[in-house]
Design a protein around this motif. Structure first.
Motif, short mmCIF file in Angstrom:
data_model
loop_
_atom_site.label_atom_id
_atom_site.label_comp_id
_atom_site.label_asym_id
_atom_site.label_seq_id
_atom_site.Cartn_x
_atom_site.Cartn_y
_atom_site.Cartn_z
N ASP A 357 39.10 15.14 -6.52
CA ASP A 357 39.30 14.18 -5.43
C ASP A 357 38.48 14.54 -4.20
OD1 ASP A 357 40.65 16.48 -4.86
OD2 ASP A 357 42.41 15.50 -4.01
N CYS A 358 37.61 15.52 -4.33
CA CYS A 358 36.76 15.94 -3.21
C CYS A 358 35.79 14.81 -2.84
CB CYS A 358 35.99 17.21 -3.57
SG CYS A 358 34.86 17.76 -2.29
N ILE A 390 32.01 22.35 -12.19
CA ILE A 390 32.63 22.08 -10.88
C ILE A 390 33.84 23.00 -10.75
CG2 ILE A 390 33.74 20.37 -9.41
CD1 ILE A 390 32.20 18.21 -10.93
N TYR A 391 33.87 23.78 -9.67
CA TYR A 391 34.98 24.70 -9.46
C TYR A 391 35.14 24.99 -7.97
CZ TYR A 391 31.12 28.09 -9.28
OH TYR A 391 29.97 28.76 -8.96
N ALA A 392 36.28 25.56 -7.64
CA ALA A 392 36.58 25.89 -6.24
C ALA A 392 36.25 27.35 -5.97
CB ALA A 392 38.06 25.64 -5.94
N GLU A 393 35.74 27.60 -4.80
CA GLU A 393 35.45 28.97 -4.37
C GLU A 393 35.76 29.08 -2.88
OE1 GLU A 393 31.34 31.04 -3.88
OE2 GLU A 393 32.01 31.41 -5.94
N GLN A 394 36.84 29.85 -2.57
CA GLN A 394 37.33 29.94 -1.20
C GLN A 394 37.67 28.55 -0.68
OE1 GLN A 394 34.55 32.31 1.06
NE2 GLN A 394 35.01 34.16 -0.07
N GLU A 395 37.01 28.06 0.38
CA GLU A 395 37.33 26.75 0.93
C GLU A 395 36.23 25.74 0.62
OE1 GLU A 395 38.17 27.11 5.05
OE2 GLU A 395 39.94 28.35 4.74
N GLU A 396 35.45 25.98 -0.43
CA GLU A 396 34.36 25.09 -0.80
C GLU A 396 34.51 24.66 -2.26
OE1 GLU A 396 30.54 26.37 1.91
OE2 GLU A 396 30.84 27.41 -0.01
N VAL A 397 33.83 23.56 -2.57
CA VAL A 397 33.72 23.11 -3.96
C VAL A 397 32.28 23.35 -4.39
CG1 VAL A 397 33.83 21.14 -5.52
CG2 VAL A 397 35.54 21.40 -3.71
N LEU A 467 25.26 22.89 -5.53
CA LEU A 467 25.69 22.24 -4.30
C LEU A 467 26.95 22.93 -3.79
CD1 LEU A 467 25.37 18.46 -5.28
CD2 LEU A 467 23.67 19.90 -4.17
N ASN A 468 26.97 23.27 -2.51
CA ASN A 468 28.16 23.81 -1.85
C ASN A 468 28.63 22.76 -0.83
OD1 ASN A 468 26.54 26.10 -2.85
ND2 ASN A 468 28.24 27.30 -2.05
N VAL A 469 29.82 22.20 -1.04
CA VAL A 469 30.35 21.19 -0.12
C VAL A 469 31.77 21.59 0.30
CG1 VAL A 469 28.95 19.32 -1.05
CG2 VAL A 469 31.20 19.78 -2.02
N PRO A 470 32.16 21.28 1.53
CA PRO A 470 33.54 21.55 1.96
C PRO A 470 34.52 20.65 1.21
CG PRO A 470 32.39 20.31 3.65
CD PRO A 470 31.37 20.69 2.63
N TYR A 471 35.69 21.17 0.92
CA TYR A 471 36.69 20.40 0.17
C TYR A 471 37.38 19.45 1.14
CZ TYR A 471 40.62 19.29 -2.89
OH TYR A 471 41.54 18.63 -3.65
N GLN A 472 37.00 18.16 1.10
CA GLN A 472 37.60 17.11 1.92
C GLN A 472 38.01 15.97 1.01
OE1 GLN A 472 34.36 16.22 4.58
NE2 GLN A 472 35.09 17.66 6.12
N THR A 473 39.23 15.48 1.21
CA THR A 473 39.68 14.32 0.44
C THR A 473 39.22 13.03 1.10
OG1 THR A 473 41.78 14.20 1.60
CG2 THR A 473 41.69 15.63 -0.31
N MET A 474 39.47 11.91 0.46
CA MET A 474 39.04 10.64 1.02
C MET A 474 39.82 10.28 2.27
SD MET A 474 36.53 9.55 -0.71
CE MET A 474 36.41 7.84 -0.25
N GLU A 475 40.99 10.94 2.49
CA GLU A 475 41.74 10.70 3.73
C GLU A 475 41.16 11.49 4.88
OE1 GLU A 475 43.12 11.45 0.86
OE2 GLU A 475 44.02 9.51 0.36
N GLY A 476 40.17 12.37 4.60
CA GLY A 476 39.49 13.10 5.68
C GLY A 476 40.11 14.43 5.99
N GLU A 477 41.08 14.90 5.17
CA GLU A 477 41.73 16.18 5.44
C GLU A 477 41.01 17.27 4.69
OE1 GLU A 477 45.73 15.76 4.26
OE2 GLU A 477 46.27 14.37 5.87
N GLU A 478 40.68 18.34 5.41
CA GLU A 478 40.08 19.52 4.75
C GLU A 478 41.20 20.36 4.19
OE1 GLU A 478 37.24 21.72 6.83
OE2 GLU A 478 36.14 19.99 7.58
N GLN A 479 41.09 20.75 2.93
CA GLN A 479 42.12 21.56 2.30
C GLN A 479 41.49 22.39 1.21
OE1 GLN A 479 44.86 18.98 0.13
NE2 GLN A 479 43.60 17.27 0.70
N PHE A 480 42.32 23.21 0.59
CA PHE A 480 41.83 24.04 -0.50
C PHE A 480 42.85 24.04 -1.60
CE2 PHE A 480 41.42 28.19 -2.66
CZ PHE A 480 40.17 27.98 -3.20
N ALA A 481 42.48 23.65 -2.76
CA ALA A 481 43.42 23.56 -3.88
C ALA A 481 43.55 24.90 -4.53
CB ALA A 481 42.93 22.54 -4.89
#
Length: 481
Positions: A357-358, A390-397, A467-481
């Motif tokens: 959902d990033c 595609i995987y999570a690393e710290q606060e990035e995707v 590609l390193n991108v910050p984890y942001q949902t479509m609602e605009g909230e930054e989070q980390f799964a």
């Protein structure tokens, strides 16, 4: 004089003055406390001797009445305490004014203890006459001790009255001196503050007012004039130069921003309109052959994939999408390529479902996958592999597109992201070159420079685009799964 030198001089004088006053007041107060403690200790010693004398006499009478070893031990204990207090008497109470009376007082205590001992010994030998006489003598001496104690206490009270008057006068003097020094320091502080304000605070206020105007975008503030030759003069001149430089810089940024906006719009329109003719031609030929050879099912699927891909590519390029939507269209793209290449190329997606959902810019993955096909595995007769991880690393995707293709030459790799006009001209011949550069720019703009795109490649081994991108949902909230 420099501002630093002024502050050092002022605070040095102020600290020395305050420490001197504090030391004097502390020393005077400590002397008063010591005198008061000594006087009070005399009263305590005299009172304890008077009470202990009565205690010894009562303990002796208790023993004479009860005649037990326990009462005899209690008497011996109380007698020892009185003897110790007699020694303390000489150290605490005795002075030149009461030398004679204290000496007599000490002798009475010794006589009282002696009479008590003789009484106890006579009682133990059952010598009634002798024991009665010494008991009476001890009682008389005890009464004399009480009277002498009162005399000494009265003498101490007389001395204490004199001491109290002196202490009261000294306290009044210290109080007036403290008030005077306090008022003096306030006056000196006000004078120093006024002195500083004329040379320091006025220019600072003017600079602050100019800075407030500058923060609101008003560049009309006049130059602040500082007459004193110190750091403020340099600060005022530097501030004015900075204000003028910002004016010029803003003009340049506006011009460059307008130019960049036009270039980006042209680039996006170019990307939107330049679907690879070779790719579309081969795709349509494949559809035609399929329709001729077999039934309509697979042909229908192929046409639907082409329709979905065209619709996605010709949509609004300014919007953002989720990773899941990007993967869906990439799968459609691969389905079309699979129809062309058959088993020559395999495609695999390894994705963490929790981060699909990033939010990412539209058309991020397809140009990279297209590049992997065209420049990586298209020439392979068999064994071509393209993998998306595609995987999570710290606060990035982290999004990785890997292929086992022929790789990219070092010179070509440096041209992909080069800002050089010659390199840009070489990229215009194919939509993929333009797309890779465009993806990199849009990732950086999308993530406000926190995201990145890197390419690692070696010939005959393959290429990895990360590609390193910050984890942001479509609602605009930054989070980390």
């Amino acid at each position: 004089m420099k501002i630093q030198a002024r502050f050092i001089l002022f605070f040095t004088l102020l600290v020395l003055l305050m420490n001197g006053v504090a030391f004097y007041l502390f020393h005077s107060s400590q002397g008063t406390i010591d005198d008061y403690h000594t006087s009070f200790e005399r009263f305590i010693v005299l009172n304890e001797i008077s009470q202990q004398t009565n205690t010894v006499y009562e303990a002796m009478n208790t023993y004479l009445t009860a005649r037990t070893q326990e009462e005899l031990t209690a008497y011996a204990t109380e007698r020892k305490i009185l003897s110790q207090e007699k020694e303390e008497l000489l150290e605490t109470v005795k002075n030149e004014g009461n030398d004679q009376i204290v000496t007599n007082y000490e002798n009475m205590i010794e006589s009282f203890l002696l009479e008590c001992d003789i009484t106890v010994q006579a009682f133990q030998r059952q010598e009634i006459n002798q024991y009665s006489g010494h008991l009476n003598q001890a009682a008389q001496i005890s009464a004399f001790i009480q009277e002498t104690t009162l005399t000494l206490i009265n003498s101490e009270l007389t001395d204490y009255r004199t001491f109290y008057n002196e202490m009261d006068q000294k306290s009044s003097y210290l109080q007036w001196m403290g008030i005077s020094l306090f008022v003096s320091m306030i006056l000196v502080s006000f004078l120093m503050a006024f002195w500083f304000s004329r040379g320091i605070t006025t220019p600072i206020h003017e600079l602050a007012a100019a800075a407030r105007k500058l923060s609101k975008g008003d560049f009309t503030a006049s130059k602040v004039i500082v007459h004193s030759k110190n750091e403020l003069q340099l600060l005022a001149e530097t501030f004015y130069r900075m204000q003028e430089n910002i004016k010029e810089l803003i003009k340049e940024i506006k011009q460059k921003s307008e130019l960049d906006q036009l270039l980006k719009e042209m680039e996006l329109k170019s990307l939107q309109s330049q679907m690879n003719p070779h790719f579309l031609f081969n795709t349509l030929n494949t559809i035609s052959r399929r329709a001729y050879i077999e039934g309509a099912d697979q042909t229908s699927e192929l046409i639907e994939s082409v329709s979905a891909l065209l619709r996605y590519n010709l949509g609004n390029l300014a919007k953002d999408v989720t990773l899941e939507e990007e993967l869906t269209i990439v799968r459609e793209y691969f389905f079309i390529q699979k129809s062309r290449f058959g088993e020559r190329v395999t495609f695999d997606v390894i994705a963490d479902e929790n981060v699909l959902d990033c939010r990412i810019p539209v058309l991020t993955l397809q140009p990279i996958v297209e590049n992997a096909f065209i420049h990586g595995v298209e020439s392979y007769e068999a064994g071509g592999e393209i993998t998306i991880r595609i995987y999570a690393e710290q606060e990035e995707v982290i999004i990785e597109v890997l292929d086992n293709g022929v790789g990219i030459e070092t010179e070509r790799l440096s041209q992909i992201f080069s800002e050089d006009e010659g390199a840009i001209a070489q990229r215009q011949g194919h939509s993929t070159g333009l797309g890779m550069q465009n993806v990199k720019k849009r990732i950086e703009l999308f993530s406000e420079q926190t995201g990145s795109m890197t390419v690692e490649s070696s010939q005959k081994t393959g290429t990895t685009v990360r590609l390193n991108v910050p984890y942001q949902t479509m609602e605009g909230e930054e989070q980390f799964a």
